[in-house]
Design a protein around this motif. Sequence first.
Motif, PDB file in Angstrom:
ATOM      1  N   LYS A 185       0.830  -1.174  -0.033  1.00 47.42           N
ATOM      2  CA  LYS A 185      -0.030  -0.131  -0.056  1.00 47.42           C
ATOM      3  C   LYS A 185       0.849   1.227   0.198  1.00 47.42           C
ATOM      4  O   LYS A 185       0.603   2.266  -0.644  1.00 47.42           O
ATOM      5  CB  LYS A 185      -0.804  -0.222   1.283  1.00 47.42           C
ATOM      6  N   LYS A 232       2.340   1.703  -3.443  1.00 49.47           N
ATOM      7  CA  LYS A 232       1.535   1.995  -4.293  1.00 49.47           C
ATOM      8  C   LYS A 232       1.093   3.440  -4.178  1.00 49.47           C
ATOM      9  O   LYS A 232       0.702   4.551  -4.972  1.00 49.47           O
ATOM     10  CB  LYS A 232       0.257   1.175  -4.272  1.00 49.47           C
ATOM     11  N   LYS A 286       3.817   5.924  -5.575  1.00 52.14           N
ATOM     12  CA  LYS A 286       3.963   5.983  -6.912  1.00 52.14           C
ATOM     13  C   LYS A 286       2.935   6.658  -7.568  1.00 52.14           C
ATOM     14  O   LYS A 286       2.995   7.462  -8.240  1.00 52.14           O
ATOM     15  CB  LYS A 286       4.089   4.596  -7.329  1.00 52.14           C
TER      16      LYS A 286
END
Length: 231
Positions: free
Chosen positions: A203, A206, A209
């Motif tokens: 998480k 992600k 990014k």
Amino acid sequence: MKWLLIALIILILLIILVMATKLNIILYYFHNNDNDHLKVELKAWFGLIKYKIELPLIKIDDNSPTIVTKKEKTAGSQESPEKTETKQYSTDDLLNSLQDTKELLTHVISLHRIVRTFVKKISIKKFEWQTLVGVGDAAITGMLTGAIWAIKGSIIGLLSHYTKLKVEPNIMVIPQFQFAVSQTVISCMFQFRIGHAMVAGIKLIKYWKGGKAKFKTKPLSALSNNKTKSV
């Protein structure tokens, strides 16, 4: 095809086993005046897997260089006067700054939710914190003892709120009124599943990014070059 299916099933079972594995982390910290020692031990599968890290914390030499601060000259000194900088900000700059503040707060809250969700999965199995303190003055030592008790109480409150505190913490503050001393021993053990840590890590990756904050204001250097005047 049969062997490939068997290998795939074994791989899936191994992944499930790893994710379901509980990792125990034992932390021991000792501080005595200028001497410090930190030991971290990781255990899994009932002690079949062990890893230990010991870090003797070395005190910085008193004769080593310290942080150097730059002293600004004040008006009226014998040195040559400095130039005064005037920065100009438009209405758009102020609106963009407010938008950037909102964007930053949104991302900080999102990051806090990810970390808090993982921390909620942590179980504390042991927590001991003993402190011996004294400054050589009875009155000051008494006030310092009370302050340390308050700090420890606040930390225990945070741990009980954000984690699963399975045991009653053993905390102690012993005042020493005769001479100056500073000694602290922290011993704790906490546990979490590797799968929970992996999910939190995914998480976070992600999040960084795909969810980077998009600021509208220009970098500080660009602003200073474009909108700073010297008088």
